[in-house]
Design a protein around this motif. Sequence first.
Motif, short mmCIF file in Angstrom:
data_model
loop_
_atom_site.label_atom_id
_atom_site.label_comp_id
_atom_site.label_asym_id
_atom_site.label_seq_id
_atom_site.Cartn_x
_atom_site.Cartn_y
_atom_site.Cartn_z
N HIS A 156 0.83 -1.21 0.00
CA HIS A 156 0.00 0.00 0.00
C HIS A 156 0.87 1.26 0.00
N ASP A 157 1.99 1.22 0.73
CA ASP A 157 2.91 2.36 0.75
C ASP A 157 3.57 2.54 -0.62
N VAL A 158 3.92 1.44 -1.26
CA VAL A 158 4.55 1.50 -2.59
C VAL A 158 3.59 2.15 -3.59
N ILE A 159 2.36 1.67 -3.61
CA ILE A 159 1.37 2.21 -4.55
C ILE A 159 1.11 3.68 -4.28
N GLU A 160 1.05 4.05 -3.01
CA GLU A 160 0.83 5.46 -2.66
C GLU A 160 2.03 6.32 -3.05
N LYS A 161 3.25 5.87 -2.76
CA LYS A 161 4.44 6.66 -3.09
C LYS A 161 4.64 6.81 -4.59
N LEU A 162 4.30 5.78 -5.34
CA LEU A 162 4.45 5.84 -6.79
C LEU A 162 3.27 6.53 -7.47
N ASN A 163 2.18 6.70 -6.72
CA ASN A 163 0.94 7.25 -7.29
C ASN A 163 0.58 6.47 -8.56
N PHE A 164 0.49 5.15 -8.39
CA PHE A 164 0.39 4.23 -9.52
C PHE A 164 -0.42 3.02 -9.10
N THR A 165 -1.44 2.68 -9.87
CA THR A 165 -2.22 1.46 -9.61
C THR A 165 -1.93 0.48 -10.73
N PRO A 166 -1.16 -0.57 -10.44
CA PRO A 166 -0.77 -1.50 -11.50
C PRO A 166 -1.89 -2.45 -11.91
N ASP A 167 -1.81 -2.90 -13.17
CA ASP A 167 -2.70 -3.96 -13.65
C ASP A 167 -2.13 -5.32 -13.29
N PHE A 168 -0.82 -5.36 -13.11
CA PHE A 168 -0.12 -6.62 -12.87
C PHE A 168 1.13 -6.33 -12.04
N ILE A 169 1.46 -7.24 -11.12
CA ILE A 169 2.67 -7.12 -10.31
C ILE A 169 3.59 -8.28 -10.66
N PHE A 170 4.84 -7.96 -10.94
CA PHE A 170 5.83 -8.98 -11.31
C PHE A 170 6.99 -8.94 -10.33
N PHE A 171 7.30 -10.10 -9.74
CA PHE A 171 8.46 -10.25 -8.87
C PHE A 171 9.55 -10.96 -9.66
N ILE A 177 8.01 -7.58 0.17
CA ILE A 177 6.83 -6.72 0.07
C ILE A 177 5.72 -7.37 0.90
N THR A 178 5.18 -6.61 1.83
CA THR A 178 4.15 -7.14 2.73
C THR A 178 2.76 -6.70 2.30
N GLU A 179 1.75 -7.35 2.89
CA GLU A 179 0.33 -7.04 2.68
C GLU A 179 -0.17 -7.37 1.27
N LEU A 180 0.53 -8.23 0.56
CA LEU A 180 0.11 -8.57 -0.80
C LEU A 180 -1.26 -9.24 -0.85
N ASN A 181 -1.60 -9.94 0.22
CA ASN A 181 -2.90 -10.62 0.24
C ASN A 181 -4.07 -9.65 0.40
N SER A 182 -3.78 -8.39 0.60
CA SER A 182 -4.85 -7.41 0.81
C SER A 182 -5.21 -6.63 -0.47
N ILE A 183 -4.60 -6.99 -1.60
CA ILE A 183 -4.92 -6.31 -2.86
C ILE A 183 -5.46 -7.32 -3.86
N ASN A 184 -6.13 -6.83 -4.88
CA ASN A 184 -6.73 -7.70 -5.89
C ASN A 184 -5.97 -7.72 -7.20
N THR A 185 -4.79 -7.17 -7.23
CA THR A 185 -3.99 -7.12 -8.44
C THR A 185 -3.32 -8.47 -8.69
N PRO A 186 -3.38 -9.00 -9.91
CA PRO A 186 -2.70 -10.26 -10.22
C PRO A 186 -1.20 -10.15 -9.99
N ILE A 187 -0.63 -11.22 -9.43
CA ILE A 187 0.81 -11.27 -9.15
C ILE A 187 1.41 -12.43 -9.93
#
Length: 79
Positions: free
Chosen positions: A45-60, A69-79
């Motif tokens: 959540h801090d990353v998304i807020e700092k980047l001012n960016f809502t991704p369609d997809f997250i890639f590790f 990266i913590t709290e990943l289970n709290s978002i609906n973005t595909p990983i």
Amino acid sequence: MKEDLKVLYFVNDYKHHVVKNFYYFGVGLQNVCDCRVWNNPANIHDVIEKLNFTPDFIFFHDYKGSPLITELNSINTPI
């Protein structure tokens, strides 16, 4: 030409390493889509807020090659 796909790429900072393929992969992604690269451990959540960016997809990059990266289970973005 960049497409509308928004990708958030988590990878450790490899730009000063001898083998830079992970760094170049991130650069390549930025050439074909709207890609943001994050290198530090953080809460998603801090990353998304700092980047001012809502991704369609997250890639590790991979388990050892990415920051924690913590709290990943709290978002609906595909990983």
